[in-house]
Write a protein that holds these residues in place. Sequence first.
Motif, PDB file in Angstrom:
ATOM      1  N   UNK A 353       0.823  -1.104  -0.151  1.00 13.81           N
ATOM      2  CA  UNK A 353       0.015   0.019  -0.042  1.00 13.81           C
ATOM      3  C   UNK A 353       0.999   1.258   0.034  1.00 13.81           C
ATOM      4  N   UNK A 354       1.975   1.098   0.791  1.00  5.08           N
ATOM      5  CA  UNK A 354       2.732   2.328   0.994  1.00  5.08           C
ATOM      6  C   UNK A 354       3.558   2.679  -0.401  1.00  5.08           C
ATOM      7  N   UNK A 355       4.024   1.572  -1.035  1.00  3.06           N
ATOM      8  CA  UNK A 355       4.596   1.611  -2.537  1.00  3.06           C
ATOM      9  C   UNK A 355       3.677   2.305  -3.417  1.00  3.06           C
ATOM     10  N   UNK A 356       2.293   1.626  -3.184  1.00  2.03           N
ATOM     11  CA  UNK A 356       1.452   2.235  -4.220  1.00  2.03           C
ATOM     12  C   UNK A 356       0.929   3.712  -4.043  1.00  2.03           C
ATOM     13  N   UNK A 357       0.710   4.187  -2.790  1.00  9.94           N
ATOM     14  CA  UNK A 357       0.660   5.571  -2.588  1.00  9.94           C
ATOM     15  C   UNK A 357       1.784   6.652  -2.719  1.00  9.94           C
ATOM     16  N   UNK A 358       3.019   5.775  -2.427  1.00 12.42           N
ATOM     17  CA  UNK A 358       4.333   6.235  -2.686  1.00 12.42           C
ATOM     18  C   UNK A 358       4.839   6.719  -4.148  1.00 12.42           C
ATOM     19  N   UNK A 362       2.554   3.293  -9.605  1.00 12.17           N
ATOM     20  CA  UNK A 362       2.222   4.190 -10.383  1.00 12.17           C
ATOM     21  C   UNK A 362       2.836   5.585 -10.434  1.00 12.17           C
ATOM     22  N   UNK A 363       3.309   6.309 -11.461  1.00  9.89           N
ATOM     23  CA  UNK A 363       4.040   7.527 -11.040  1.00  9.89           C
ATOM     24  C   UNK A 363       3.411   8.282 -10.218  1.00  9.89           C
ATOM     25  N   UNK A 364       4.030   9.345  -9.326  1.00  9.14           N
ATOM     26  CA  UNK A 364       3.175   9.968  -8.674  1.00  9.14           C
ATOM     27  C   UNK A 364       2.374  11.315  -9.123  1.00  9.14           C
ATOM     28  N   UNK A 365       3.111  11.471 -10.392  1.00  8.35           N
ATOM     29  CA  UNK A 365       2.487  12.728 -11.212  1.00  8.35           C
ATOM     30  C   UNK A 365       1.068  12.320 -11.848  1.00  8.35           C
ATOM     31  N   UNK A 366       0.977  10.960 -11.802  1.00  9.58           N
ATOM     32  CA  UNK A 366      -0.286  10.499 -12.392  1.00  9.58           C
ATOM     33  C   UNK A 366      -1.429  10.372 -11.603  1.00  9.58           C
ATOM     34  N   UNK A 367      -1.171  10.649 -10.190  1.00 15.85           N
ATOM     35  CA  UNK A 367      -1.789  10.244  -9.134  1.00 15.85           C
ATOM     36  C   UNK A 367      -3.007  11.311  -9.130  1.00 15.85           C
ATOM     37  N   UNK A 368      -4.256  10.798  -8.446  1.00 21.64           N
ATOM     38  CA  UNK A 368      -5.393  11.680  -8.122  1.00 21.64           C
ATOM     39  C   UNK A 368      -4.905  12.759  -7.111  1.00 21.64           C
ATOM     40  N   UNK A 369      -5.377  14.166  -6.926  1.00 25.37           N
ATOM     41  CA  UNK A 369      -5.140  15.043  -6.088  1.00 25.37           C
ATOM     42  C   UNK A 369      -5.060  14.460  -4.542  1.00 25.37           C
ATOM     43  N   UNK A 370      -6.051  13.836  -4.246  1.00 28.26           N
ATOM     44  CA  UNK A 370      -6.507  13.140  -2.947  1.00 28.26           C
ATOM     45  C   UNK A 370      -5.371  12.307  -2.506  1.00 28.26           C
ATOM     46  N   UNK A 372      -2.221  12.298  -3.652  1.00 31.17           N
ATOM     47  CA  UNK A 372      -1.058  12.871  -3.512  1.00 31.17           C
ATOM     48  C   UNK A 372      -0.974  13.466  -2.130  1.00 31.17           C
ATOM     49  N   UNK A 373      -1.843  13.885  -1.545  1.00 30.86           N
ATOM     50  CA  UNK A 373      -1.926  14.358  -0.012  1.00 30.86           C
ATOM     51  C   UNK A 373      -1.441  13.054   0.773  1.00 30.86           C
ATOM     52  N   UNK A 374      -1.997  11.873   0.316  1.00 27.99           N
ATOM     53  CA  UNK A 374      -1.690  10.591   1.332  1.00 27.99           C
ATOM     54  C   UNK A 374      -0.160  10.261   0.881  1.00 27.99           C
ATOM     55  N   UNK A 375       0.213  10.570  -0.247  1.00 24.97           N
ATOM     56  CA  UNK A 375       1.548  10.225  -0.591  1.00 24.97           C
ATOM     57  C   UNK A 375       2.587  10.766   0.314  1.00 24.97           C
ATOM     58  N   UNK A 376       2.418  11.891   0.981  1.00 20.73           N
ATOM     59  CA  UNK A 376       3.246  12.428   1.961  1.00 20.73           C
ATOM     60  C   UNK A 376       3.517  11.742   3.245  1.00 20.73           C
ATOM     61  N   UNK A 377       2.571  10.923   3.344  1.00 18.90           N
ATOM     62  CA  UNK A 377       2.913  10.036   4.706  1.00 18.90           C
ATOM     63  C   UNK A 377       3.406   8.804   4.299  1.00 18.90           C
ATOM     64  N   UNK A 378       3.960   8.398   3.180  1.00 13.19           N
ATOM     65  CA  UNK A 378       4.504   7.188   2.776  1.00 13.19           C
ATOM     66  C   UNK A 378       5.960   7.428   2.802  1.00 13.19           C
ATOM     67  N   UNK A 379       6.802   6.615   3.595  1.00 16.19           N
ATOM     68  CA  UNK A 379       8.151   6.797   3.820  1.00 16.19           C
ATOM     69  C   UNK A 379       8.800   6.402   2.378  1.00 16.19           C
TER      70      UNK A 379
END
Lengths: 428, 252
Positions: A353-358, A362-370, A372-379
């Motif tokens: 999960x952390x890899x997916x949201x991190x 999927x490249x981070x630039x292609x992620x939905x805005x919501x 992108x916020x969660x991405x910040x908590x993924x180490x």
Amino acid sequence: MYKLRATILKDIRLLLRDKVGVLFMFIMPVILAIVITAIQNSTFEMVNDNKVPLLISNKDTGVSGAALVKAIEKVGMFEIRQVNKDLPDKQLIERMHNKDALVALVIPVEFSAKMKAKANSIANKALNNFGAPVDTTKTIVSVAKAEPITMYYHPVLQESFRQSINGALRSSLQIVESKQVLQTLYFSLNETNLPDSLEKDIINTDVAINQVPVSRDGAHTIPNATQHNIPAWTIFAMFFVVISLGSSIVKEKLNGSFIRLKTMPTNYFVALLSKQITYLFVTLLQAAVIFAIGAFLFPKMGLPALNLPHDMAGLFIVSLICGWCAVSFAMLVGVFAQTHEQCNGIGAVSVILMAAIGGLLVPSFAMPASFKLAMNISPLHWALEAYYGLFLEGGKLKDVLINILPLFAITVVLQLLAILGLKRKNLV
Amino acid sequence: MGNAAIRIQNLGYSYPGQLRNCFTDLNLEINEGARFGLFGPNGAGKTTLMHCMTGLIRYTTGSIQLLGNEVATFRKSVNKLFAFVPQDFSLYHELSPVENLEFFGAWSGMTTPAIRKRTQELLEVLDLASLRNKPVQTFSGGMKRKVNLAIAVMNNPRILFLDEPTVGVDIQTRHVIINYLKELNRNGTTLVYTSHQLNEAEELCDTIAMIASGSIIAHNSLNNLLTEHKEDGLEGLFLRLTGKSYIDVDVI
């Protein structure tokens, strides 16, 4: 110090005797890196070097249909297989089911006529705007009414790949349309056909697009599948120590070793420190092995070589903090998990999960805005950004500080939570 | 009566989230050099009391002193005085006896030469020398019990707590273990033992206490208790004091 040394020795022995765990930590990520890079590389080569089989059923008998086929051929992306124009669409689809081609194009019967009508309409409008005499006998056909070209595609084709095929076909169509308009305009003005040489000069563009990757060191090394994949799968491998380290903590809790250790005149923090040192070394070894494979073994396997960053000290520090974060996460899972099943399940799923949201899957630039916020908590996100800063952008440690500081902060939080968990469970 | 190895005064403890007290005002004194046995039905509070004495559980009220040191206050110094043989195998099954003893010896604060010397001694005494380098996970239950005991006695503790130290072992292994415990006791180690093997207890213990529902219902030398209750064995004494019907108070 002697107690710590003895504990590290014990942890190394336990680790080396867990052959499946070692296999999981070293062999699996290496296989993953090789397989994913090979697949992505072959996709890249398929698009760039190989040709996509394309069935064309040209039902049009005029020049525009043939010109379109020629234009598509010129794109160089397709291996064109023309089929009989009388072949029903149903049979065409059947051939696609048999994987004769992944894409098929049906050019409608009146393609040339409608293309010509459209060109006449545009030419008339243009001449009218220029103030030239307009041939009112020519019909103006609405472009919207033109029968569409049908593109059949096999469902296995991914959206992005389909879009690139669509783009290539659209540019071919544009060439045919432009040519037709140009010829009509020229004929209206000069009463002669447009000379071939002039047509080529007007249609063909000499403006090339130079693709230059931005880099901090000015090296302009073209990124490849290896350069993208190796850092990502190295991070993934590091965080997968959760299976081995987490299980080792759970095992100690379950087999009663904790009880004995707690009744001994040594603080349990020594055991925790030892586990962290041992597994931090493991994560650094993982990184070294995977980077070495990328740099030296990949070219021998026909895959692009990994270009190591110039700032090796920066690479070591990023790996060190990433490894420590992975170890802290594993420790936290081990402290809170009650059983091996919990530890392995929660550990593996949370890393994925952390890899997916991190942004590893999927490249981070292609992620939905919501997200992108969660991405910040993924180490894993911060670790990947730091590695990309070094591997892809040619940056130095100072350039990736912005990424490793959040990673360090997450590590400290994980450590505190693990210690809190141990205190709550009366283990320290 | 000699000096007290363990002195428990007005001990009170209840498990978190439970209204019923596990112990209320429990008092007990165990002399230095004793071979003390703590017996009672399942759930009577034997293991909980042992966990309180070893500092694994923080008691709510009262005091427990090991050789004059309060367990709750002097955790580190108290831990140097005793060793604990838990009922479960508290060792690393993937490691050999030597590797286990090396590690736990270091954690007991022993030096490398002392660890080597003591390891050699224990492997000989407990008949483990031929298996010294084999992983414990390949051992029989009896062999594992011996390693479990060897780890605890590495640093010659002054008090040794034993929670069911011979569960599931054959007669020969039990014999080796009991003889070794007696030898340890002769050398000055106070034994605090709990088990359901009453024949074995009768052979080992000189002083016993019976516990039921969190209270000490009898405490004296074994001989005195047998005479007092006109019983010729510990099993009869046990049944007389704790009743003949099945008791299993959960949680305690």
